[in-house]
Design a protein around this motif. Sequence first.
Motif, mmCIF file in Angstrom:
data_model
loop_
_atom_site.group_PDB
_atom_site.id
_atom_site.type_symbol
_atom_site.label_atom_id
_atom_site.label_comp_id
_atom_site.label_asym_id
_atom_site.label_seq_id
_atom_site.Cartn_x
_atom_site.Cartn_y
_atom_site.Cartn_z
ATOM 1 N N THR A 40 99.632 -1.481 -6.112
ATOM 2 C CA THR A 40 99.000 -2.781 -5.909
ATOM 3 C C THR A 40 98.001 -2.716 -4.766
ATOM 4 N N MET A 41 96.760 -3.173 -5.032
ATOM 5 C CA MET A 41 95.687 -3.089 -4.037
ATOM 6 C C MET A 41 95.381 -4.454 -3.390
ATOM 7 N N THR A 42 95.653 -5.562 -4.102
ATOM 8 C CA THR A 42 95.297 -6.919 -3.656
ATOM 9 C C THR A 42 93.855 -6.960 -3.137
ATOM 10 N N SER A 43 92.948 -6.416 -3.927
ATOM 11 C CA SER A 43 91.537 -6.384 -3.525
ATOM 12 C C SER A 43 90.634 -6.879 -4.647
ATOM 13 N N PRO A 49 88.487 -7.222 -10.639
ATOM 14 C CA PRO A 49 88.437 -5.974 -9.860
ATOM 15 C C PRO A 49 87.032 -5.697 -9.353
ATOM 16 N N GLY A 50 86.942 -5.252 -8.101
ATOM 17 C CA GLY A 50 85.645 -5.019 -7.479
ATOM 18 C C GLY A 50 85.196 -3.576 -7.582
ATOM 19 N N PRO A 51 83.945 -3.309 -7.223
ATOM 20 C CA PRO A 51 83.384 -1.957 -7.333
ATOM 21 C C PRO A 51 84.078 -0.926 -6.447
ATOM 22 N N LEU A 55 85.902 4.031 -6.477
ATOM 23 C CA LEU A 55 86.272 5.142 -5.594
ATOM 24 C C LEU A 55 87.785 5.292 -5.520
ATOM 25 N N GLN A 56 88.514 4.179 -5.432
ATOM 26 C CA GLN A 56 89.971 4.236 -5.292
ATOM 27 C C GLN A 56 90.614 5.052 -6.409
ATOM 28 N N TYR A 57 90.097 4.915 -7.619
ATOM 29 C CA TYR A 57 90.687 5.635 -8.745
ATOM 30 C C TYR A 57 90.024 6.983 -8.985
ATOM 31 N N SER A 58 88.711 7.046 -8.886
ATOM 32 C CA SER A 58 88.026 8.303 -9.224
ATOM 33 C C SER A 58 88.356 9.414 -8.235
ATOM 34 N N GLU A 59 88.604 9.072 -6.953
ATOM 35 C CA GLU A 59 88.917 10.108 -5.975
ATOM 36 C C GLU A 59 90.297 10.723 -6.219
ATOM 37 N N LYS A 60 91.119 10.043 -7.003
ATOM 38 C CA LYS A 60 92.458 10.553 -7.321
ATOM 39 C C LYS A 60 92.485 11.222 -8.701
ATOM 40 N N PRO A 98 83.210 -0.119 -15.571
ATOM 41 C CA PRO A 98 82.703 0.985 -14.730
ATOM 42 C C PRO A 98 83.812 1.742 -14.000
ATOM 43 N N ILE A 99 84.930 1.063 -13.735
ATOM 44 C CA ILE A 99 86.060 1.730 -13.075
ATOM 45 C C ILE A 99 86.675 2.746 -14.028
#
Length: 347
Positions: A40-43, A49-51, A55-60, A98-99
Motif C-alpha cells: 500500500t502506497m497511499t499516494s 494513481p499518479g505518475p 518509478l515505484q514499480y518499474s525500478e522493482k 503508463p504504469i
Amino acid sequence: MGDVADEMKQKQEEQPIPLLTPYQMGRFLLSHRIVLAPLTMTSSPRNIPGPEAILQYSEKTTKGALLISEATGVSETAQGFPSMPGIWTKEQIEAWKPIVKAVHNKGGVFFCQIWHCGRVSNYNLQPNGQSPVSSTEKTISSTDSPEYSPPRSLKTEEIPHIVNDFKLAAINAIKAGFDGVEIHGAHGFLIDQFLKDHVNDRTDKYGGSLENRCRFALEIVDAISNAIGPDRVGIRLSPFANYFESGDSHPLELGLYMAEALNKYGLAYCHMVEPRMKTFSEKVECDYSLLPIRKAFEGTFIAAGGYDREEGNRVVSENRVNLVAYGRLFLANPDLPKRFELNDPCN
C-alpha cells in the motif's frame, strides 16, 4: 586438501539459487521465484494513481518477474484509507496504463490486486458519508483505531452487486493492460469479513457454516474467472491472521476448504500469508503451517510473511512453495533479485 576444498566451493557456487530458477505459472514464464508483494502506497489523490508509481514499480521489475500491485479499490464504497487507487472509472484505467506499460517494457508480469475494505473504513471515505458495508454490523473496537465507523450489514440481495463490482474491476484491469488480477481476500477486509467466524454473524446463505461463509469469496472467483479467464486470476488469503479483529476459530480448516474449493477453477495462483505473520496485537509462532494447505492446492502456490533469502531458497528447494512474495525487503531494496543473486546485504 586446498584443491579439494576449492573444487567443492566452486561446485556449490555453480548450483542454481532456488529463488532464481525459472518457473512456468500457467501462461506466464517467470525467470525467477521472487514476487513483489502488494504494498500500500497511499499516494493516489482522488483514487487515481499518479505518475510517481511508474518509478515505484518499474525500478522493482526484472525480465520475467511477477509483480502484484498495491490494493486497488473496486468501487466508491471499497475505500478504507485516504489516497488509495481505484479501477472503477475510465480515468483510473487511463492512469494505470503508463504504469503497466513501464513494467511491461522491462519484461515484467503485472497483476492488479483488487479489494474492498468493507468495515475497515469510516463515513468520511464513503460516498455521501454513508456507513461502510460489511458482513456484519459489528464495529472494529480497537482503541488504537477509533476512526472506524459502525458498518451496515449487506442485505442478501445486495451481495451480487458487490460481486459484480469485483468482476467489472477485473475487466477494467485487463483494459489497463494488466496481465491478471489478484483478489484480496486477506487481512480483515470485506472478503475476509465473510470468511471468518469471529466477524461473520449472518444467518442467511452467506453465514453460519464454513460453506456459507466461503460462498461470497467463491462467487467472486467464479465471476472474475468467467470474465477474464481463470489463468489470469489469483487470490490472496490469510486464514491464520487476525487483522482488524477478523479471526477464525478453525483457521486451518478454513484454509483447506478454500484451497480445495479453488482447485476446480484452474487459477493462476493461490497466495497465502504465513501464520507467523505479525498482526497488530500478536505474533503467532508456527513453522510451515501452510504446508497442509499447499499440499491441498493443486496450482501455483505463493507464500508471504517474513521470508529472507535463506529461508526463501529453502522452501522453494523443498517444494513447500512455488514462489515467495517479499514486501518490506523489496521496498527497501528495489534490486532485490540482484542482491539475492550476489548474496549482498539487504537494507
